[in-house]
Design an enzyme around this catalytic site. Sequence first.
Site, mmCIF file in Angstrom:
data_model
loop_
_atom_site.group_PDB
_atom_site.id
_atom_site.type_symbol
_atom_site.label_atom_id
_atom_site.label_comp_id
_atom_site.label_asym_id
_atom_site.label_seq_id
_atom_site.Cartn_x
_atom_site.Cartn_y
_atom_site.Cartn_z
ATOM 1 C CD GLN A 14 -22.351 23.168 74.162
ATOM 2 O OE1 GLN A 14 -23.236 23.799 73.605
ATOM 3 N NE2 GLN A 14 -21.757 22.149 73.563
ATOM 4 C CG ASP A 138 -27.906 16.761 64.789
ATOM 5 O OD1 ASP A 138 -28.706 17.554 65.326
ATOM 6 O OD2 ASP A 138 -27.721 15.597 65.197
ATOM 7 C CB SER A 139 -26.476 23.221 64.122
ATOM 8 O OG SER A 139 -27.694 23.725 63.606
#
Length: 261
Positions: A14, A138-139
């Site tokens: 990303q 915690d995506s």
Amino acid sequence: KVKNTVYSDKSEFQTIDIIETEGLGKVLLLDGLVMTTEKDEFFYHEMIAHIPMLSHPEPKQVLVIGGGDGGTVREVLKHDTVERVVLCEIDGKVIDACKKYMPQLARKLDDPRVEMQVRDGVEYIASQKAQFDIILIDSTDPMGPGEGLFTEEFYKNVNAALKPGGIMAAQSESPFVNKREMKLMYPLLRKAFPIVGTFVGPIPTYPGGYWSWAFCSNTVEPNSFIDEKRAEIIAKDAVIYNTDLHRAAFALPNFVKELVK
């Protein structure tokens, strides 16, 4: 208003940006989407950490999947019962960038109780059996590197990785903006866990300003137990958490009940 770009890089997964803003302090963006801001990060990190942690009488072994900014780990380590926190984050560049440029969030990542696993959480969880008291997902949103964290197989592997009496909490998107994702997610959770609850809270900089988390367990019902003694200690240091808020977070508006039923 953006004052300047503090950091910008592209990992194999990303694009990572940290920008300095006038109103929100530093802001972490992944692929152009706001992940966290210095101004309001406590809303998210206190909710995802303290509600499940205080629903367990003695959480010693904790796994955080995602959460490379370090905010969730920081909150978990406020609990004196914790012996080990495994942070499983797929993108090491997120961890490095936040350590350098957002220390308010990442300052506890060098704590000796923290074990780093820079790898895919889907692969890691498949090899863990009855290892953790608490697992926190915690995506990012269910796209790109976060996509595999929203499947029935993944949730069943998470269940298998919990010790007896264990609890999983996972961010479950915005009831305003992500209705489709929530309608897909909760039936999958119910295939993996007999107990599935939802708690909600405000996050000013997230879409709609209103967010949800799933609370899942084999044996623990939401609000069936709160460690009052530990909660009192946590609340003294917290910006938003207290036991009244904890109980109230599970009181859902009708439209959210409809989404997750």
